[in-house]
Design a protein around this motif. Structure first.
Motif, mmCIF file in Angstrom:
data_model
loop_
_atom_site.group_PDB
_atom_site.id
_atom_site.type_symbol
_atom_site.label_atom_id
_atom_site.label_comp_id
_atom_site.label_asym_id
_atom_site.label_seq_id
_atom_site.Cartn_x
_atom_site.Cartn_y
_atom_site.Cartn_z
ATOM 1 N N SER A 1 83.639 63.685 93.444
ATOM 2 C CA SER A 1 82.345 63.288 92.559
ATOM 3 C C SER A 1 82.299 64.078 91.363
ATOM 4 N N ASP B 1 73.201 60.114 91.065
ATOM 5 C CA ASP B 1 74.411 60.252 92.222
ATOM 6 C C ASP B 1 73.485 60.587 93.526
ATOM 7 N N HIS C 1 85.578 67.295 100.400
ATOM 8 C CA HIS C 1 84.955 66.742 99.180
ATOM 9 C C HIS C 1 85.311 67.871 98.169
ATOM 10 N N GLU D 1 83.692 68.494 94.223
ATOM 11 C CA GLU D 1 82.671 67.958 93.323
ATOM 12 C C GLU D 1 82.757 68.958 91.723
ATOM 13 N N SER E 1 74.866 69.011 95.119
ATOM 14 C CA SER E 1 75.465 69.874 95.905
ATOM 15 C C SER E 1 75.260 70.111 97.226
ATOM 16 N N ASP F 1 76.427 66.853 98.817
ATOM 17 C CA ASP F 1 77.865 66.995 99.129
ATOM 18 C C ASP F 1 78.461 67.698 100.369
#
Length: 773
Positions: free
Chosen positions: A175, A228, A298, A300, A314, A317
């Protein structure tokens, strides 16, 4: 020796300094003066990058040989110009003026920005003794406009640095990142291709734009800019509502899963997905791909960390991964072993009370901004200066940083620098920030000294790369460890006579030096803050004698190696180092010095990830109270940054492209692309504005305006435009006249457009309008 063997012998190992992957490279040097980087290729012996590098590394000579390199100390004159002075004069005057400010107002009024640029961290390790001698308390750097939201969440949830095992994840979620162009992790393009070709693996990309990375994705969630948080909340809501949670795993490894499940059980998944601009079926498919995978991780980056709800994103995620049990196994999220101590410090982050809230927070002296990992938010710094408050900052050290160009609202930063009583800049070039200084101290380049990056995000094999110099320092430049050591001596922080026994012990080898140093520390506890300086001046000379000019700068590694080996002996031994106690630390130190193409300094046991969590019960905290409260704001289905008809576009102020990176290369000639400085815009938007390919538009924001050339890009989402980062720098042309190419993005950004929790600037979400020129 054959000609081919001769050619191979000419290649010298070093690393690229253009992103924090810091790929290992081999270079050939030469030219009339012997100071040119002629050719660059990937270093197959590097244990992390393994021969991989992108096109940007080929341009390293533009950094090494920029026309605006500094070669001698400079002092501002009464007419606003600069005059050259000796190092002796510069150090003496700066030490006297800094001491006077400390004595009159307190050392906490002296601020620090920086601590090492990209790939340029070793020198920053030696500033601590200067700060201790002056009684300094506050600092910031570029991480505080990027990563402190992630740091706060890692601190609250894990009290440890975590990173995904991207190479082995069955499902990978990315992301706010286009690794195809910006790298950010090792062998980025190779890994992305591997996942896209493997039918058993899934790549999920959240990005408004159809980037090169998104084109490879199995699921591209083309989220509307700034939304998001709704997309991620919908994914987690679906997982909770379908009960895809491994309850037995949570009983053993986490706290707060009940509170999280109760909160996300209320999420209207379809409504959130649609508000994010997504098909709910795609969101649910992505959620299941994470929840049902054997392993998932993940990654980011700035696309969400500099966008609305950055801290909340954050959290979401990390929660997405941990809620599904993707932690502490191969291919999942893992705690990191990092040689110099934690990437982020969690000492100023509270554990959270019984309800999941942080009871106390460390704050800046004037604005009360939240401090995370010891860093004052960059957006708060000008207001910590431009005030008559008694606790305002009055002086600043700036090292390997360019806040007058790289931070939000450059004009406000310049105003703040001009209001300070003393500004000292240490850098390799005459940056926009250096032009505002009272003293400019010229540092040797990254290829003229022993240097390293302390970013390592590999697991389970942890890689570090200490680089030897390729060239002698240019002109009258000095490496930062020597600059800082001279400043400590001018401040009178350590009695030189007290160090003589340690110098003598160092000449007898590490076996003699170790016990002598630990005995010295035990007898002189007040000098603990001066240890980097003491190592440099005592162990350093013997290292220079053994390993070549400038090797004294590696002395700090001995202390780091001893500390790391003492706390992670099993991991160090798995990497092939032998011994116990001080001997193990000595062998690790020697391995670092010998590993010219990088080396594996430890190998973690994936099953030991929970033992490295910082909470006493070694359990992950899922219920971060502030973030669960922030979810309530999403229910209004309203943008965090309200839409303004006067500014109908969303500008991403700073995009990594094929020939942009950080501002470390100032010479615009390195950019081998015609559209590198252009504003990217969807063709339909360009037509509506009345401009075509190669035309010009005026970009107007609440903070300022600039003119840019247009490049049409069907990958862009309508309503969104982007400018590259790293441009708008002042640079002398062949005649010595200053020129600038492209737009400096932070002439268009503002200090008040920021994250509510940690003040992270929303550079990727700036309301703007476009006017055809």
């Amino acid at each position: 020796m054959t000609n081919q063997a001769n050619a191979e012998a000419d290649w010298k190992p070093t690393a690229c300094n253009l992103c924090y992957a810091n790929c290992g490279v081999l270079v050939q040097i030469g030219g009339e003066d012997g100071r040119r980087i002629l050719r660059v290729k990937g270093d197959k012996a590097h244990p992390a990058s393994k021969g991989y590098t992108c096109n940007k590394a080929l341009q390293l000579d533009y950094y090494q040989n920029g026309r605006d390199r500094l070669t001698q100390p400079l002092r501002r004159t009464a007419d606003g110009g600069f005059e050259p002075i000796s190092w002796e004069t510069a150090v003496a005057e700066i030490a006297a003026k800094m001491s006077a400010i400390r004595d009159a107002h307190g050392g906490d009024k002296i601020f620090r920005y920086g601590g090492g640029g990209q790939g340029n961290h070793l020198g920053g390790a030696y500033f601590g003794p200067v700060a201790a001698a002056l009684g300094m308390k506050y600092q910031t750097n570029a991480l505080a406009q990027e990563k402190t939201g992630l740091a706060w969440m890692m601190g609250r949830m894990f009290r440890a640095n975590v990173h995904g095992d991207l190479d082995h994840a069955q499902t990978l979620v990315i992301s706010g990142k286009n690794p195809w162009q910006s790298n950010g992790f090792q062998r980025a393009r190779i890994l992305l291709r591997e996942i896209s070709k493997d039918p058993s693996r899934t790549l999920i990309v959240l990005d408004p734009r159809l980037t090169e990375t998104a084109e490879l994705a199995d699921i591209h969630l083309a989220v509307k800019p700034g939304r998001d948080a709704w997309a991620l909340a919908a994914m987690i809501g679906h997982i909770v509502q379908e009960d895809l949670i491994p309850h037995d795993w949570h009983a053993a490894h986490s706290r707060g899963v009940e509170a999280v499940a109760a909160r996300f059980a209320e999420i209207p998944v379809d409504a959130y997905a649609q508000f994010a601009g997504l098909d709910p079926a795609d969101v649910k498919r992505a959620a299941r791909a994470v929840a049902e995978a054997e392993s998932a991780a993940h990654y980011e980056d700035l696309g969400v960390q500099m966008a609305p709800h950055s801290t909340l994103v954050s959290y979401l995620d990390l929660l997405l991964m941990t809620l599904c049990g993707h932690f502490g196994r191969k291919g999942t999220m893992a705690t990191l072993s990092q040689l110099p101590g934690p990437f982020f410090s969690f000492r100023d982050i509270g554990d959270g009370d019984d309800d999941g809230y942080e009871p106390e927070a460390k704050r800046s002296p004037v604005t009360g901004a939240r401090i995370v990992s010891g860093l004052v938010p960059c957006n708060a710094a000008p207001d910590e200066i431009l005030t008559d408050h008694a606790d305002r900052f009055r002086a600043i050290w700036i090292e390997s940083g360019n806040p007058a160009h790289s931070m939000a609202d450059s004009a406000r930063w310049r105003e703040a620098l001009r209001a300070l009583e003393l500004v000292v800049v240490i850098d390799v070039a005459m940056t926009e920030t250096a032009r505002e200084a009272h003293y400019v101290l010229p540092a040797a380049s990254q290829y003229e000294k022993w240097e390293a990056t302390f970013f390592n995000f590999e697991a389970p094999a942890n890689v570090h790369h200490l680089r030897a110099p390729l060239f002698a320092p240019l002109g009258d430049t000095l490496p930062e460890p020597e600059i800082h050591a001279r400043m400590v001596e001018a401040l009178g922080a350590v009695d030189p006579a007290a160090l003589e026994p340690l110098k003598a012990a160092a000449t007898q080898g590490l076996e003699a030096y170790g016990p002598a140093m630990f005995g010295f520390v035990a007898q002189n506890p007040a000098l603990k803050a001066q240890l980097p300086y003491i190592l440099y001046r005592t162990l350093g000379p013997s290292l220079t004698a053994r390993h070549g000019a400038g090797a004294a700068a590696t002395a700090a590694y001995w202390g780091l190696a001893q500390r790391f080996a003492a706390g992670a002996a099993a991991s160090v031994k798995r990497a092939g180092f032998e011994g116990d106690g001080l001997a193990l630390g000595d062998r690790l130190f020697e391995g670092i010095l010998a590993g010219r193409s990088g080396m594996v300094f430890s190998i973690d046991d994936p099953d030991g990830a929970f033992a490295k969590l910082g909470h006493k019960d070694r359990k992950i905290r899922l219920d971060v109270g502030e973030m669960l409260d922030a979810l309530g704001d999403l229910g209004e289905l309203e943008d965090l940054v309200a839409r303004d008809e006067a500014f109908p576009f969303i500008l991403a102020a700073g995009e990594r492209r094929a020939y942009t990176a950080n501002t470390i290369i100032r010479d615009p000639n390195w950019m081998k692309s015609n559209d590198v400085a252009s504003l990217a815009i969807h063709p339909k938007d360009a037509a509506a504005v009345g401009v075509g390919e190669g035309g010009q538009v005026r970009i107007v924001t609440k903070a300022g305006e600039a003119v840019a050339t247009v490049v049409l890009d069907e990958r862009m989402r309508p309503g969104a435009v982007s400018l590259p980062n790293g441009l708008g720098l002042l640079y002398p042309d062949a005649r010595g006249e200053e020129t600038t190419i492209g737009v400096a993005p932070n002439e268009l950004t503002s200090l008040d457009l920021k994250d509510a929790y940690l003040g992270t600037p929303l550079h990727k979400h700036v309301p703007a309008r476009l006017e055809a020129v």
